[in-house]
Each structure stands twice: as structure tokens, then as C-alpha cells.
Design an enzyme around this catalytic site. Structure first.
Site, PDB file in Angstrom:
ATOM      1  N   ARG A   1     -12.460  26.505  12.354  1.00  0.00           N
ATOM      2  CA  ARG A   1     -12.348  25.557  11.248  1.00  0.00           C
ATOM      3  C   ARG A   1     -10.885  25.228  10.921  1.00  0.00           C
ATOM      4  NH1 ARG A   1     -15.304  22.215  10.957  1.00  0.00           N
ATOM      5  NH2 ARG A   1     -13.408  20.988  11.098  1.00  0.00           N
TER       6      ARG A   1
ATOM      7  N   LYS B   1      15.845   4.407  -8.459  1.00  0.00           N
ATOM      8  CA  LYS B   1      14.825   3.520  -9.016  1.00  0.00           C
ATOM      9  C   LYS B   1      15.180   3.133 -10.456  1.00  0.00           C
ATOM     10  CE  LYS B   1      11.009   4.994  -6.089  1.00  0.00           C
ATOM     11  NZ  LYS B   1       9.548   5.267  -6.035  1.00  0.00           N
TER      12      LYS B   1
ATOM     13  N   GLU C   1      16.285   0.539  -5.418  1.00  0.00           N
ATOM     14  CA  GLU C   1      15.104  -0.304  -5.628  1.00  0.00           C
ATOM     15  C   GLU C   1      15.459  -1.425  -6.601  1.00  0.00           C
ATOM     16  OE1 GLU C   1      10.691   1.034  -6.352  1.00  0.00           O
ATOM     17  OE2 GLU C   1      11.699   0.876  -8.288  1.00  0.00           O
TER      18      GLU C   1
ATOM     19  N   LYS D   1       4.099  10.319  -0.417  1.00  0.00           N
ATOM     20  CA  LYS D   1       2.705  10.425  -0.869  1.00  0.00           C
ATOM     21  C   LYS D   1       1.879  11.133   0.203  1.00  0.00           C
ATOM     22  CE  LYS D   1       3.202   6.221  -3.611  1.00  0.00           C
ATOM     23  NZ  LYS D   1       2.813   4.799  -3.783  1.00  0.00           N
TER      24      LYS D   1
ATOM     25  N   ASP E   1      11.030  -4.441  -4.459  1.00  0.00           N
ATOM     26  CA  ASP E   1       9.809  -3.935  -5.064  1.00  0.00           C
ATOM     27  C   ASP E   1       8.895  -5.081  -5.505  1.00  0.00           C
ATOM     28  OD1 ASP E   1       7.992  -2.063  -6.183  1.00  0.00           O
ATOM     29  OD2 ASP E   1       8.902  -2.326  -8.156  1.00  0.00           O
TER      30      ASP E   1
END
Length: 285
Positions: free
Chosen positions: A106, A173, A202, A141, A223
Site C-alpha cells: 500500500r 505580494k 506580484e 500548493k 495577477d
């Protein structure tokens, strides 16, 4: 191992060892009681196949699973990381203690299904913009604990890595700009703090774009710019800095964004929307 990523991250092997150790610990706990149904000395062979087309990834994670469990399991590989394979293709075969093969099944397959899913999705997106010079970038992410693993899989799929974490590049940012006193001040501070690290800013409009260009940012992230505004930004930039598009990236918009002439497009979906590849392991004897 695919050198695209391993050369950039010298601690990748350490990450693999830690990934596997955590996976085995959470799965086995105090012991695999079902495996104890099998005689302790029984030997077996097993084959792992993919039930669907995919880009394979995860070879070193599989190897590490059985190395940590036993060290005597033999693995025969039929594919390499980054290789496109068809449904029902053999990926690898295992020979060794039957208990160990079943205990490690597994964990090994979890790594392969997740990393192959990431590589497969990356290859899909890379193919959509193959007619352009744009580079597709992943983001932070990622699945918790699998940052290095997924970024390695992205590279195997033909896309590219953005910064690995908060330590290897600046990404300034809106909130950083506000707290620092403006784009120029933020970029100047970044050059002082870590002169060798890339500095990316950004921006949300053309006024901020001009400020970022004046500050000589290495990369400027556009952006949620419209396609028309991206083309205008490319014209204004004139190759001074690298431009990265971010936001509103879908299967439909991706080729259109790439055709505006931006250098990079960042896509969180490469890692956060991953769908596991369907795999199967069968004991042969």
C-alpha cells in the site's frame, strides 16, 4: 532518478527516506497483523501494473519502501520516471518474503499513484502549450509533507518548478508591498537581505508593473490580467524582466495565455488537483 530536480534539491534523497518512514509508520503501527497469516519464511513474486494510461513517477520511493522494510526484496523495473505508459502495462515486479511484499504494497502504490498522477497532469498541460516557448510552473500548493516529491513529479511530467519554499526566492505580494512601504522599498530590502536570491513581484495593474520594472525585479507576476492586458504588458516590458501569468488558468485559457508572449505561467492545479492513477499488484506465486 530524474536529474532535472535532484540537481536543484540536494536533499531530495533525504526527503524520500523521510516520506517513506512516515508512510510506513502510519500504516504498520504496532505490526501488520494480516500479514502474520502467511508463514514467516514464505517467498513470493508480485507484479504491479497500471490500469490506465499515465506518465510514470515514483521509482525511488518504491525502492525505499522495501529497503526500509527488509532490504532483501528484489525489484525488476520495466519503466523509468517520466516515461509515458499505456493501460495494463507492467511497471515493476517484486521478489522476496511474502509478508514483506504485502506489508509494503500500500505504501509503495500510494507513492506511485500520487506522483504518477502529478506527472501525468503536468504532461497534459505541457502538451497544451508545446507550440509556444512558455514554461509552466508549479506552486507551493502541494500535499503536506510531499513538497519535494510532487515538485520532482512535475519535472518528470515536463513542467518546471517555481520556488521550492519560502527560503529560495522572494515573492513580494500585495501585503508585503504594503508593509514594506512600496514596491521599490521591498525590492531594495530583498537585495540587501539575500543578494543572490531571485526577486519576484506580484502586480495587479500597469502602474505597479512600471514600478516593478523600475525597481529591476527579476520576475514580475501578472495577477489576473486579461489576455489583452498581458499582451500589453509584454509590449511594455520589452524583455527587461521575465513575466509570469497567474490566475484564471484553465484547459481552455492556458494556450491563449501562453500565446501572449509571457515567459512563465504558474498553475496550482499541477499539484493540488492531482488524481491518483489506478494501479494493481498481484501475487504471482
Amino acid at each position: 532518478m530524474n536529474s532535472i530536480f535532484s540537481q536543484r534539491i540536494p536533499h531530495l534523497h533525504q526527503s524520500i527516506c523521510e516520506n517513506v518512514s512516515t508512510a510506513l509508520r502510519e500504516d504498520i503501527g504496532s505490526g501488520d497483523i494480516t500479514a502474520q497469516l502467511i508463514p514467516a519464511e514464505q517467498q513470493a513474486k508480485a507484479t504491479v501494473i497500471t490500469r490506465e494510461d499515465c506518465v510514470f513517477c515514483g521509482k525511488d520511493w518504491v525502492t525505499e519502501v522495501f529497503a526500509q522494510l527488509d532490504g532483501t526484496v528484489e525489484i525488476e523495473w520495466y519503466v523509468e520516471d517520466g516515461e509515458q505508459v499505456k493501460a495494463n502495462s507492467r511497471l515493476f515486479s517484486l521478489s522476496g518474503n511474502a509478508r514483506i511484499l504485502l506489508t509494503g504494497e500500500r505504501a509503495a502504490l500510494n507513492f506511485v499513484q500520487t506522483l504518477s498522477g502529478t506527472a501525468t497532469r503536468s504532461r497534459y498541460y505541457a502538451n497544451l502549450v508545446a507550440h509556444t516557448n512558455v514554461k509552466l510552473l508549479d506552486t507551493r500548493k502541494t500535499l503536506p509533507g510531499l513538497r519535494d516529491a510532487q515538485k520532482y513529479a512535475v519535472a518528470c511530467g515536463g513542467c518546471h518548478n517555481h520556488r521550492i519554499g519560502l527560503y529560495d526566492a522572494f515573492l513580494i505580494k500585495e501585503n508585503h508591498i504594503a508593509a514594506s512601504g512600496g514596491i521599490a522599498a521591498a525590492v531594495d530590502a530583498a537585495r540587501t537581505i539575500a543578494p543572490t536570491k531571485p526577486v519576484e513581484v506580484e502586480v495587479e495593474n500597469f502602474a505597479e508593473l512600471e514600478q516593478a520594472l523600475t525597481a529591476n525585479a527579476d520576475i514580475i507576476m501578472l495577477d489576473n490580467f486579461t489576455l489583452e492586458d498581458m499582451r500589453k504588458a509584454v509590449a511594455i516590458n520589452k524583455g527587461q524582466g521575465k513575466l509570469e501569468a497567474s490566475g484564471n488558468v484553465t484547459d481552455t485559457t492556458l494556450p491563449l495565455i501562453a500565446e501572449t508572449g509571457v515567459d512563465f505561467i504558474s498553475i496550482g492545479a499541477l499539484t493540488k488537483h492531482v488524481r491518483a492513477v489506478d494501479l494493481s499488484m498481484r501475487i504471482n506465486s
